[in-house]
Design a protein around this motif. Sequence first.
Motif, PDB file in Angstrom:
ATOM      1  N   TYR A  75       0.825  -1.205   0.000  1.00 37.29           N
ATOM      2  CA  TYR A  75       0.000   0.000   0.000  1.00 37.29           C
ATOM      3  C   TYR A  75       0.864   1.262   0.000  1.00 37.29           C
ATOM      4  CZ  TYR A  75      -3.458  -3.484   1.388  1.00 37.29           C
ATOM      5  OH  TYR A  75      -4.257  -4.590   1.446  1.00 37.29           O
ATOM      6  N   SER A  76       1.884   1.280   0.852  1.00 39.29           N
ATOM      7  CA  SER A  76       2.742   2.469   0.917  1.00 39.29           C
ATOM      8  C   SER A  76       3.613   2.602  -0.324  1.00 39.29           C
ATOM      9  CB  SER A  76       3.630   2.424   2.168  1.00 39.29           C
ATOM     10  OG  SER A  76       4.430   1.261   2.186  1.00 39.29           O
ATOM     11  N   LEU A  83       0.136 -12.841  -2.871  1.00 42.37           N
ATOM     12  CA  LEU A  83      -0.348 -12.053  -4.012  1.00 42.37           C
ATOM     13  C   LEU A  83       0.096 -10.603  -3.880  1.00 42.37           C
ATOM     14  CD1 LEU A  83      -2.166 -12.101  -6.595  1.00 42.37           C
ATOM     15  CD2 LEU A  83      -4.053 -11.391  -5.110  1.00 42.37           C
ATOM     16  N   TRP A  84      -0.050 -10.049  -2.680  1.00 42.69           N
ATOM     17  CA  TRP A  84       0.379  -8.672  -2.430  1.00 42.69           C
ATOM     18  C   TRP A  84       1.895  -8.552  -2.556  1.00 42.69           C
ATOM     19  CZ3 TRP A  84      -3.904  -7.920  -3.762  1.00 42.69           C
ATOM     20  CH2 TRP A  84      -4.976  -7.324  -3.103  1.00 42.69           C
ATOM     21  N   ASP A  85       2.640  -9.580  -2.125  1.00 43.09           N
ATOM     22  CA  ASP A  85       4.104  -9.574  -2.289  1.00 43.09           C
ATOM     23  C   ASP A  85       4.469  -9.448  -3.770  1.00 43.09           C
ATOM     24  OD1 ASP A  85       4.519  -9.845   0.433  1.00 43.09           O
ATOM     25  OD2 ASP A  85       4.950 -11.998   0.345  1.00 43.09           O
ATOM     26  N   GLY A  86       3.750 -10.192  -4.603  1.00 42.45           N
ATOM     27  CA  GLY A  86       4.019 -10.144  -6.041  1.00 42.45           C
ATOM     28  C   GLY A  86       3.745  -8.770  -6.617  1.00 42.45           C
ATOM     29  N   ILE A 124      -7.414   3.275   1.311  1.00 39.60           N
ATOM     30  CA  ILE A 124      -8.488   4.185   0.922  1.00 39.60           C
ATOM     31  C   ILE A 124      -7.945   5.615   0.838  1.00 39.60           C
ATOM     32  CG2 ILE A 124     -10.764   5.088   1.542  1.00 39.60           C
ATOM     33  CD1 ILE A 124     -10.731   2.099   0.825  1.00 39.60           C
ATOM     34  N   SER A 125      -7.112   6.001   1.793  1.00 38.75           N
ATOM     35  CA  SER A 125      -6.526   7.351   1.794  1.00 38.75           C
ATOM     36  C   SER A 125      -5.638   7.570   0.573  1.00 38.75           C
ATOM     37  CB  SER A 125      -5.715   7.580   3.072  1.00 38.75           C
ATOM     38  OG  SER A 125      -6.530   7.518   4.209  1.00 38.75           O
ATOM     39  N   ILE A 126      -4.844   6.549   0.229  1.00 37.05           N
ATOM     40  CA  ILE A 126      -3.974   6.649  -0.943  1.00 37.05           C
ATOM     41  C   ILE A 126      -4.803   6.831  -2.210  1.00 37.05           C
ATOM     42  CG2 ILE A 126      -2.368   5.361  -2.412  1.00 37.05           C
ATOM     43  CD1 ILE A 126      -1.307   4.060   0.206  1.00 37.05           C
ATOM     44  N   LEU A 150       7.904  -2.129  -7.507  1.00 38.85           N
ATOM     45  CA  LEU A 150       9.288  -1.682  -7.325  1.00 38.85           C
ATOM     46  C   LEU A 150      10.097  -1.789  -8.628  1.00 38.85           C
ATOM     47  CD1 LEU A 150      10.391  -3.028  -3.831  1.00 38.85           C
ATOM     48  CD2 LEU A 150       9.366  -0.831  -4.423  1.00 38.85           C
ATOM     49  N   ASN A 151       9.748  -2.788  -9.429  1.00 39.16           N
ATOM     50  CA  ASN A 151      10.466  -2.982 -10.704  1.00 39.16           C
ATOM     51  C   ASN A 151      10.086  -1.948 -11.744  1.00 39.16           C
ATOM     52  OD1 ASN A 151      11.878  -5.178  -9.777  1.00 39.16           O
ATOM     53  ND2 ASN A 151      10.360  -6.666 -10.482  1.00 39.16           N
TER      54      ASN A 151
END
Length: 256
Positions: free
Chosen positions: A25-26, A246-249, A178-180, A255-256
């Motif tokens: 999320y961040s 899934l979130w890790d992926g 939600i804030s993002i 990042l890539n």
Amino acid sequence: MTEEIEKIRKAIEPLRQQIINHKVYSAIKDLNDLKVFMQYHVYAVWDFMSLLKTLQKNLTCIDVPWYPKGSADNRYLINEIVVGEESDIDHNGIRKSHFEIYLDAMKQCGADTSQMENFIDELKKTGNFNTAFQSSQTPIEAKEFVEFTFNIIDIGKDYLQSAIFTFGREDLIPGMFISIVNDIHNKFPDSISIFKYYLERHIEVDGDHHSHLAIQMTSSLCANNPLFWEEAEKVVIASLQKRINLWDGAYRQILN
């Protein structure tokens, strides 16, 4: 069944916190990052619908001639959820499934929907998941997420399907996300208004009313069987771990 429900909640709380506080999320800083996230998340939105329809198939009679099947209470619970998930209203008041609303949101912001569309088209043609995954170049984490769901579907135990439907999918969108999304929406209102609507609708319908109905359904299906509750807890834990993967992926891809 309150005691058994609370036992599962306690067992899965560390995993829920990992999901709610996930670094993906961040990592979402702009519209392009959000597009990547959606291209992973859409697989979870799609297989949620498959899990839902499996429960409807198992708990109600969808054959002709029709005969009463199972508990009328469970029929009511699953049919009410199906109505909301399969034929809700979009931002224009048009009837659509939540999956179709999600695809509209992806197209509006410029996220690539071809991967998911190719996956579905190939699956329709061949019925072969491996072929569909390969031809669409589905990310490995999304592939494993979907495979886990369909393994539970193929086992044919409605109480396990209900358990991961109830605890593995609902109430997992954190306030930070939600804030993002709201911040990005302020900058690009014409690009993610549909996605913002989807999230608000998800929280309003899925995370509240449907969550309550799903808990009732799982309690009814597991009933007073300790083995059922034990199995349910194990598959829910495994389901949440697949969500973390899934979130890790998605995080690595951003990042890539």
